[in-house]
Design an enzyme around this catalytic site. Sequence first.
Site, PDB file in Angstrom:
ATOM      1  N   LYS A 106       0.812  -1.216   0.000  1.00 27.46           N
ATOM      2  CA  LYS A 106       0.000   0.000   0.000  1.00 27.46           C
ATOM      3  C   LYS A 106       0.852   1.276   0.000  1.00 27.46           C
ATOM      4  O   LYS A 106       0.346   2.351  -0.289  1.00 27.46           O
ATOM      5  CB  LYS A 106      -0.965  -0.020   1.181  1.00 27.46           C
ATOM      6  CG  LYS A 106      -2.000  -1.132   1.010  1.00 27.46           C
ATOM      7  CD  LYS A 106      -3.103  -1.089   2.042  1.00 27.46           C
ATOM      8  CE  LYS A 106      -4.209  -2.063   1.714  1.00 27.46           C
ATOM      9  NZ  LYS A 106      -3.981  -3.419   2.249  1.00 27.46           N
TER      10      LYS A 106
HETATM   11  C1  LIG Z   1      -4.697  -4.512   1.719  1.00 24.86           C
HETATM   12  C2  LIG Z   1      -4.004  -5.832   1.709  1.00 24.86           C
HETATM   13  C3  LIG Z   1      -4.418  -6.886   0.876  1.00 24.86           C
HETATM   14  C4  LIG Z   1      -5.650  -6.794   0.006  1.00 24.86           C
HETATM   15  O1  LIG Z   1      -5.489  -5.968  -1.091  1.00 24.86           O
HETATM   16  P1  LIG Z   1      -6.780  -5.483  -1.948  1.00 24.86           P
HETATM   17  O2  LIG Z   1      -6.234  -4.538  -2.935  1.00 24.86           O
HETATM   18  O3  LIG Z   1      -7.703  -4.858  -0.945  1.00 24.86           O
HETATM   19  O4  LIG Z   1      -7.375  -6.716  -2.544  1.00 24.86           O
HETATM   20  C5  LIG Z   1      -3.667  -8.056   0.850  1.00 24.86           C
HETATM   21  N1  LIG Z   1      -2.599  -8.199   1.645  1.00 24.86           N
HETATM   22  C6  LIG Z   1      -2.176  -7.231   2.478  1.00 24.86           C
HETATM   23  C7  LIG Z   1      -0.996  -7.485   3.342  1.00 24.86           C
HETATM   24  C8  LIG Z   1      -2.855  -6.015   2.539  1.00 24.86           C
HETATM   25  O5  LIG Z   1      -2.442  -5.053   3.392  1.00 24.86           O
END
Ligand SMILES: *Cc1c(COP(=O)(O)O)cnc(C)c1O
Length: 430
Positions: A106
Site C-alpha cells: 500500500k
Molecule cells: C490490503 C491488503 C491486501 C488486500 O489488497 P486489496 O487490494 O484490498 O485486494 C492483501 N494483503 C495485504 C498485506 C494487505 O495489506
Amino acid sequence: MHYFSTNRKSPAVSFREAVLNGQPDDKGLYFPSEVPIVTELCLSEMHERLYPEIAFDLMWPYVGGDIPDNVLFKICEALNFEFPVVEISDGISALELFHGPTLAFKDVGARFMSGCLQYFSKDKSGKTLVVVATSGDTGGAVAAGFHGVEGVEVVILYPKGKVSRIQELQLTTFGGNVTALELRGTFDDCQALAKKALADTDLQKRIHVTSANSINTARWLPQQLYYFFAFEQIGAGDQPVFSVPSGNFGNIAAGLLARAGGLPIKKFIAACNANDVVPEFMRTGDYRPKPSVATLSNAMDVGDPSNFVRILEVFDNNVAELKEALDAVSISDETTAQTMREVYKASGYILDPHGAVAYRALADHISDHPGESGIFLETAHPVKFDSVEEILGTHVEVPPAIESLFSKHRESIEMDVNYDDVKDLLLAKI
Ligand SMILES: *Cc1c(COP(=O)(O)O)cnc(C)c1O
C-alpha cells in the site's frame, strides 16, 4: 483521458477531479475512459530503464496533462524502493512488495496519491482532510505517505486491540498532521464512521474531505506498476500466472488493467481467505455480499469488495471473457497456516498469512497445470503480523529500516464508536 463513474449517473471528470472527489456522488467508482496500450517496443526496452522512468511513462496518459511532467516525474521518484522477484520453489516466485517505508504494497499507492494531492492542493483554497479507516496496513502507508504534506490533515480510524504491534506503532508515531483515532470497536465500525464523514454534507461544506483507500483513483492506478516491474525482471518468455491475495480487489483489478494495457500475463488467480464472495460469484454467477468473517489474513477480511466493479469494467461486463482471465479460490486459515509451515520447512522462506493464501492458490493451480509457472504477490512483510511467530514457532527479525519505531513516542486518541465525537475532532482540524 477522462474518468467515468461505473454507475454512470455522475458526470465524467478529469484525473484531478477524480482524485479530489475520491468517489463519484452516485457511489460508483471512477474508471478511465480508455486503457492506454503499451507497445512491444516499450516492453522490450523496459530493462534498460529505471523504475521511476517506467512509472512516469505508464502513468503519464492516465494523468491526462493535469500534472506538469516535471512534477509527475518527482512523484514517480517517490517509488524508490525495490520490488524483487524471488524464486521460492520450482516454477513459483514471490513478487515482494514489502520493501517500502511501511513494509506493505500500500506504500506504492499511498505515496503516489500523496504526491498528486499535494500538487492539487496548491491552487485550492482551504485544507484537505483525508479520513481513512484501517484494519492495519492502509493506515500506516497513508500516515507515512501524507506525513508533513502541506495543506493536508490526515485522520486514521483504527480498531483498538485489533491491529498488530508494529502496525500500531506505524499508525501512532508520526504526529504532526497525522492523527490516530483508536476506536473501541471493530474495523467495520471504523469503516462505517469514515464513510459517514465522507458523505456528511455539513462537514464537506466546511472542509474538503476525501479518502485514501483503493477507491481513490490515484491510489489504485499506480498499483499496476509493479506487475510491469516484475516483467522487467523475468523478461519475455512463458507468460506467468499471477496469484494475488485479494480483499477489496484493488490490487488484482490494477493487475488486470495492466494486462488489458498489453502486459503479457497468462492468467490471474484471486486468492481469497474465507471471505469468498468473488469465488462464489465465479462459480454461480451470483454476486452476494456477506458480512466479513475474521481470518489470519485480516487485511483481506472484506465481505463486499469495492473494486470488483472495476474488474467487470476492464472486461466490459463480459463475464465469459472475465472467466478466461481470472480464477478465484478460497483458502481456509488451517490451510494457510499449514502452507506457512511447509514453505518455511522446505525453503526457509517466511510467508506472511496474505502471501501464504496466494502461494497456496498458485501451487494448487500449477499442480493442475504442469508446465506453467507463476508469481504470487507477497503483499506485506511477515513481521507485521503477530500470528507468524506463533504459527512458525520462530522469531521474525525486525528489518533495520523500521527498528527506530520502537523508540518513538506513541500518540492516539481513544474514543467510543460515536459519530458526533468523531465529527467534533474532524472539525477541530480545520
Ligand atoms: C490490503 C491488503 C491486501 C488486500 O489488497 P486489496 O487490494 O484490498 O485486494 C492483501 N494483503 C495485504 C498485506 C494487505 O495489506
